[in-house]
Design a protein around this motif. Structure first.
Motif: not given
Length: 470
Positions: A400-411
């Motif tokens: 979940a933490s990694l996906l959150k980091q990925w989403a923040e980068q995408q946005l």
């Protein structure tokens, strides 16, 4: 068309395998004993042999050498209901092409048969020799994969990386690899890297000359030199100080060590087996572990599964440990009640086999009358007690933490953010589907049920992502 020889004293097994072989256009010969199989093989040489281990009269493993003596190299697929490590390794050492535990899936057998037939056409199969060994304990498919991997790699000189949570039995696996290797008569030197202080780690591993530093009143032979002609087991290899990793890499590559405070290199020859419960690839990305050392240590990797992923082994392990905890005063052998077994199988065992062993010993000391009840067991060890909330590789929280980091980068990029959800699905769905297909040997229907999808939906998604369903 190939000739298959099926050797099993169970009529249902022979019938099922004969139907499978004949449905693929092969000629099938059946035998219920090893003696009968040897006679039939001489009369009509088979291309592939499927042989049970437990047979009336001569056992299947003994019969394998007889087959080789009579008809030369032939792929032998060993099947058995008794899937221990000793049987697995002995089968591979005797030259078995593969090793399958009953009950098996016909689709699994079909795939192995196809490979064996291809191998028989190459005529490169060479039988090996046998060695005795004390086996690890487990009968589940997960442990059978471990046994097979140990059997396959033991006879080589390849470096082995054992990965898995603490307490799963990585050192036992390392000892088994050593016992089956050509270096079995040499030393097995086990080093727990985490127990070495950073200041003394270099001296402990490589040795030191007299007077090399304050307190070095005499020369010391390091662990790498002690392992000469044997096996060096580096436990918790992720904890090797970065400053020492390059020196270890050079020693592994060149086969010689340079003791601290000496200018004289010492030749040493050993096979290295490393183990870790941490994610080395993640440490490499963080700059905490050298990638070149990783590749040197990880020629062949074996993942030891956590105990909670092989629940069917819990009872077997518990009874195995109980045999060693006989009451010293009365000589009484303890036994587990059905309620106790159910409680053991219900627990998550975050401490794995080590925790189970301690729990059984604790219960054996508390039990009265030789019967172990659920209340005799100690409380289960919590996940937080072992620090697994923070460190467990692949945990839900970590993902979940990694996906959150990925989403923040995408946005951060408005253009990328437009289809972020579709990108997320394309990121997470393919690996999950591939694992499900692999688990069910390419069968779409059970894989779809496991994923909670309709079969048609799964088929469409496989085509969408270009995943081949073999």
């Amino acid at each position: 068309m190939s000739k298959l020889l099926i050797v099993d004293d169970e009529e249902s097994i022979c019938w099922g395998l004969s139907q499978l072989g004949e449905s693929h256009g092969h000629q099938v010969i059946m035998a219920s004993t090893a003696e009968q199989a040897l006679s039939l093989a001489e009369e009509n040489r088979p291309d592939v042999v499927v042989m049970d281990v437990r047979l009336p009269g001569m056992d299947g493993l003994t019969a394998m050498q007889g087959l080789y003596d009579r008809i030369g190299p032939v792929p032998v697929i060993v099947i058995t209901a008794y899937g221990d490590l000793q049987t697995a390794v002995e089968a591979v050492r005797k030259g078995a092409f593969d090793y399958i535990v009953k009950p098996f899936d016909l689709n699994q057998m079909e795939q192995v048969l196809d490979k064996a037939i291809t191998e028989s056409q190459r005529e490169e199969h060479t039988p090996g020799e046998t060695r005795q060994v004390e086996g690890l304990v487990g009968s589940t498919p997960e442990m059978q994969d471990v046994f097979k991997s140990i059997a396959l790699v033991a006879g080589s000189e390849a470096s082995v990386l054992l990965s898995g949570e603490s307490g799963t039995g990585k050192e036992l696996a390392a000892q088994a690899i050593h016992r089956f290797s050509d270096r079995a008569s040499g030393p097995f030197v086990a080093v727990n890297i985490a127990s070495l202080s950073e200041n003394l780690a270099e001296s402990e591993l490589f040795g030191h000359a007299q007077g090399a530093f304050t307190g070095a009143e005499s020369a010391r032979v390091g662990f790498l030199e002690q392992a000469d002609q044997g096996t060096l087991f580096l436990d918790e290899v992720a904890d090797i100080p970065l400053s020492i990793q390059i020196k270890l890499l050079r020693a592994l590559e060149e086969g010689e060590v340079l003791p601290v405070g000496s200018n004289q290199r010492v030749k040493t020859s050993f096979r290295v087996i490393a183990a870790t419960h941490r994610n080395l690839e993640s440490l490499i990305k963080q700059g905490k572990f050298r990638h070149d050392l990783y590749f040197r240590l990880c020629t062949f990797q074996i993942e030891i599964p956590p105990l909670r992923n092989r629940v069917a082994d819990i009872r077997v392990l518990a009874e195995f440990f109980l045999e060693r905890f006989v009451d010293r005063q009365t000589g009484m052998q303890h036994r587990l009640t059905p309620e106790t077994i159910a409680e053991l199988e219900r627990r998550p065992w975050y401490g794995n086999v080590r925790e189970l062993r301690n729990a059984i010993e604790h219960a054996a000391l508390r039990a009265r009358g030789g019967t172990i009840l659920p209340e005799d067991l100690p409380p289960p060890v919590s996940k937080s007690f072992l620090g697994m909330d923070e460190t467990e590789a692949g945990s839900d929280a970590q993902i979940a933490s990694l996906l959150k980091q990925w989403a923040e980068q995408q946005l951060t990029d408005p253009e990328q953010a437009a289809d972020i959800y579709e990108k997320l699905l394309a990121l997470v769905e393919p690996p999950v589907m591939e694992v499900a297909l692999e688990k069910f040997h390419g069968q779409c229907a059970p894989a779809a049920r496991c994923l909670g999808l309709h079969r048609t939906t799964l088929s469409k998604k496989l085509k969408q992502y270009g995943i081949e369903n073999s």
